[in-house]
Design an enzyme around this catalytic site. Structure first.
Site, PDB file in Angstrom:
ATOM      1  N   PRO A   1      29.825  41.178  42.849  1.00 32.95           N
ATOM      2  CG  PRO A   1      31.106  42.664  43.654  1.00 32.95           C
ATOM      3  CD  PRO A   1      30.434  42.308  42.630  1.00 32.95           C
TER       4      PRO A   1
ATOM      5  CB  SER B   1      43.180  50.377  42.910  1.00 26.73           C
ATOM      6  OG  SER B   1      42.924  51.949  43.144  1.00 26.73           O
TER       7      SER B   1
ATOM      8  CE1 TYR C   1      33.028  43.388  35.886  1.00 20.90           C
ATOM      9  CE2 TYR C   1      34.377  45.180  36.261  1.00 20.90           C
ATOM     10  CZ  TYR C   1      34.215  44.528  36.573  1.00 20.90           C
ATOM     11  OH  TYR C   1      34.775  43.891  38.048  1.00 20.90           O
TER      12      TYR C   1
ATOM     13  CB  SER D   1      40.156  41.428  44.784  1.00 24.71           C
ATOM     14  OG  SER D   1      39.123  40.427  44.856  1.00 24.71           O
ATOM     15  CD  GLN D   2      44.364  43.241  51.691  1.00 21.28           C
ATOM     16  OE1 GLN D   2      44.939  42.639  52.425  1.00 21.28           O
ATOM     17  NE2 GLN D   2      44.588  44.258  50.672  1.00 21.28           N
TER      18      GLN D   2
END
Length: 633
Positions: A102, A444, A89, A544-545
């Site tokens: 997001p 994660s 980031y 991504s889920q």
């Protein structure tokens, strides 16, 4: 990875989670070669293999760096955290909207009038304050892992950054500041933006939190103040939508004036930002609502009615288009989901506590933030506005709801829904391009202290073997061969997922070795200069889920100019896909990808129904109840 919440006593939170491991060097190098082999030509692979072997040889550079990394692990709570945060980031110079932040898109709300919309906003703000009280007191129920390796307690640190973080633009590397003593003496305030004008709304007055009627009355005052054209200030929020270096340079100019410095200080210390948007004038399809959350439609619509540096921005459109935009550096999507679901349950579940005005206090009107501008600043605002408009015009978004089946059918095949969907995404890309590319799926690491994410590299050799059989025109493969390869591909994906969530992924490890070499002022090791390494970190497919239990969905933009962003939300009998790409790149098209995705999902269903487990109970195509959604631009 999905998460579920269990009520547990507070003691659970303080139990010390293990530190994230440093994987064995040989294991990472072997996995790296296995990951890149399907993606590069043979001669390039041979060259890379020799470089990797040299790096990992006994007494070689790799061993020196590995030793230093193990020492760092001993000294820190999480050896990769700072490295990863900067790389992912803070060093990234692209604008936050679309490229990084997001958004969570709420169900379309039906507001009868403006007062109704402000009532919803007041109710939401009340919910935010309740949730913040839970995070401040650290009494949120601990999350436990679901899906693979279910039942492990997860690190909760990300929740405590939801309302206490702010990302400052800097010339080379941004600064993420977390005010952990946020429950201090300062009266808490939120920033409300309306008609591109900024207002500070104090939510605690005389040590007492405002009730909902008081918040509503303050919001009504804000709307009235924003309508006063004489007092209107330039749209300073636009600056935060720009590239990070451009905004850092502009900020230096802006804060020369004390008025501006004071306004910035109020924004930088707020709990969150609430954006009261004008009607966007577009049909409220899933796709259009997603676009409004990601970029606000540019400066001609609501694109300047934002402040992108703040971690949580709640958007409430007068036309019922609502959601949240998140600055991604302090936390992952699952935290945004849990917070959003708490708020939606709060709004639905608790009747609006509109107490009689008699018990409301006479409050000072909210404070309008003042800005001093000059021709230089006007020029900066115009340039930022133009760059945002180009980003808006460039984003090609398609929200696609696949309604033939969902998680239940996939589980009926004895396969992991996430692994299955990842394999389908590989098939869709292969249908479009005839090859696989470097793919990112977030994994994660919250099983570990201060864990964030590592990468699951979904373009496995097994996925390639499967998609080649599916795309084979000559019908050279039987159904049972195809089905076996599907199972091999989903198993390989599941194995990689388990490795990544247990700290055995390769991306963070390689990043750590690279960062250590920089710290030691070494010449950059050849493995990191190799074109294969650079290509392997150019994620053409970024996925991504983000599952939800309420009707809402998450979306984001691609991470590279020639790539796709794919966020998916699997439900029992349907799956929501948000596919994004850039119009300026002629190699990509979200509609083409969605078409390939739909075909792939149906072909695999037919394959499953013809083979093995599901032959006994074919899935019926049906429209799930209560899903008026369709794909729609």
């Amino acid at each position: 990875m999905s998460v579920h919440v269990k009520e547990v006593s507070r003691g659970q939170d303080s139990q010390v989670l293990p530190k994230v491991p440093v994987p064995p060097l040989k294991q990472t190098l072997d996995t790296y070669l296995k990951c890149i082999q399907p993606l590069v030509k043979d001669d390039q692979f041979k060259k890379t293999k020799a470089i990797v072997e040299k790096f990992g040889s006994p007494g070689g550079v790799g061993e020196v760096l590995q030793r230093k990394l193990l020492e760092r692990r001993e000294k820190t709570a999480n050896w990769v955290y700072d490295y990863w945060l900067e790389d992912m980031y803070l060093n990234n110079r692209l604008a936050l909207p679309v490229n990084s932040s997001p958004a969570m898109v709420f169900p379309k709300q039906t507001f009868r009038d403006q007062k109704d919309a402000l009532r919803f906003a007041a109710h939401l703000i009340q919910g935010v304050l309740e949730y913040k009280a839970l995070t401040d007191a650290r009494v949120l129920p601990v999350d436990f892992a679901r899906g693979q390796l279910a039942g492990t307690p997860l690190c909760m640190e990300q929740y405590y950054r939801l309302f206490t973080s702010y990302r400052y633009p800097r010339l080379k590397t941004d600064m993420l500041k977390v005010h952990m003593d946020a429950a201090s003496l300062e009266p808490e305030h939120i920033i409300v933006v309306c008609k591109n004008q900024f207002f500070s709304l104090e939510v605690v007055v005389n040590n007492k939190q405002l009730n909902e009627a008081e918040i509503l009355s303050q919001l009504e005052k804000i709307v009235k103040m924003s309508e006063n054209a004489e007092q209107r200030h330039p749209p300073f929020g636009l600056l935060t939508s720009d590239g990070r270096t451009e905004w850092a340079q502009a900020r230096e100019v802006v804060i020369k004036d004390k008025t501006n410095k004071d306004s910035l200080a109020l924004i930088e210390s707020c709990v969150c930002v609430v954006c009261l948007d004008e009607p966007c004038g577009l049909p409220p399809s899933d796709t259009n609502r997603a676009l409004m959350m990601l970029h606000g439609g540019g400066h001609e619509k609501n694109g300047a009615n934002r402040w992108y540096d703040k971690s949580m921005q709640f958007v409430i459109g007068m036309d019922g288009v609502c959601g949240v935009v998140c600055e991604h550096s302090p936390f992952e999507g699952i935290v945004m989901v849990q917070c959003s679901e708490f708020l939606m349950k709060h709004i639905k579940g608790s009747p609006s506590k509109m107490v009689k005005p008699s018990s409301s206090r006479e409050l000072h009107p909210p404070k309008r933030l003042l800005w001093k501008s000059n021709s230089h600043i006007q020029g900066l605002l115009a340039a930022s506005g133009d760059r945002l408009q180009r980003l808006v015009n460039n984003l090609d978004m398609d929200v696609f709801v696949f309604e033939t089946y969902g998680k239940e059918f996939i589980k009926g095949q004895k396969m992991s829904p996430d692994a299955f969907i990842q394999v389908v995404l590989q098939l869709a890309f292969y249908k479009c391009k005839g090859r696989l590319v470097s793919t990112y799926e977030s994994a994660s690491l919250r099983r570990f202290q201060e864990g964030r994410v590592d990468n699951i590299r979904s373009a496995t050799p097994e996925a390639l073997a499967f998609v080649q059989t599916m795309a084979d025109e000559r019908a050279a493969f039987t159904d049972s061969e195809k089905f076996k390869r599907l199972r091999d591909a989903t198993n390989a994906q599941t194995d990689y997922t388990i490795a990544a969530i247990t700290g055995m992924g390769i991306d963070n490890h390689l990043l750590g070795l690279l960062k250590i070499s920089k710290e030691l002022n070494m010449e950059k090791p050849e493995i990191f200069c190799d074109e294969t390494y650079l290509a392997s970190n150019h994620f053409i497919l970024s996925t991504s889920q983000v599952p939800t239990t309420l009707e809402m969905f998450c979306c984001y933009g691609p991470v590279v100019s020639n790539g796709y962003g794919v966020c998916y939300n699997p439900q029992s009998d349907y799956i929501i896909f948000c596919v994004s790409s850039f119009w300026e790149n002629t190699e990509t098209s979200s509609a083409v990808f969605v078409k390939a995705l739909n075909e792939g999902l149906l072909e695999i269903k037919d394959l499953c129904n013809r083979s093995g487990v599901a032959a006994t109970k074919p899935v019926n195509s049906r429209q799930p109840a209560g899903r008026p959604h369709k794909s729609g631009k």
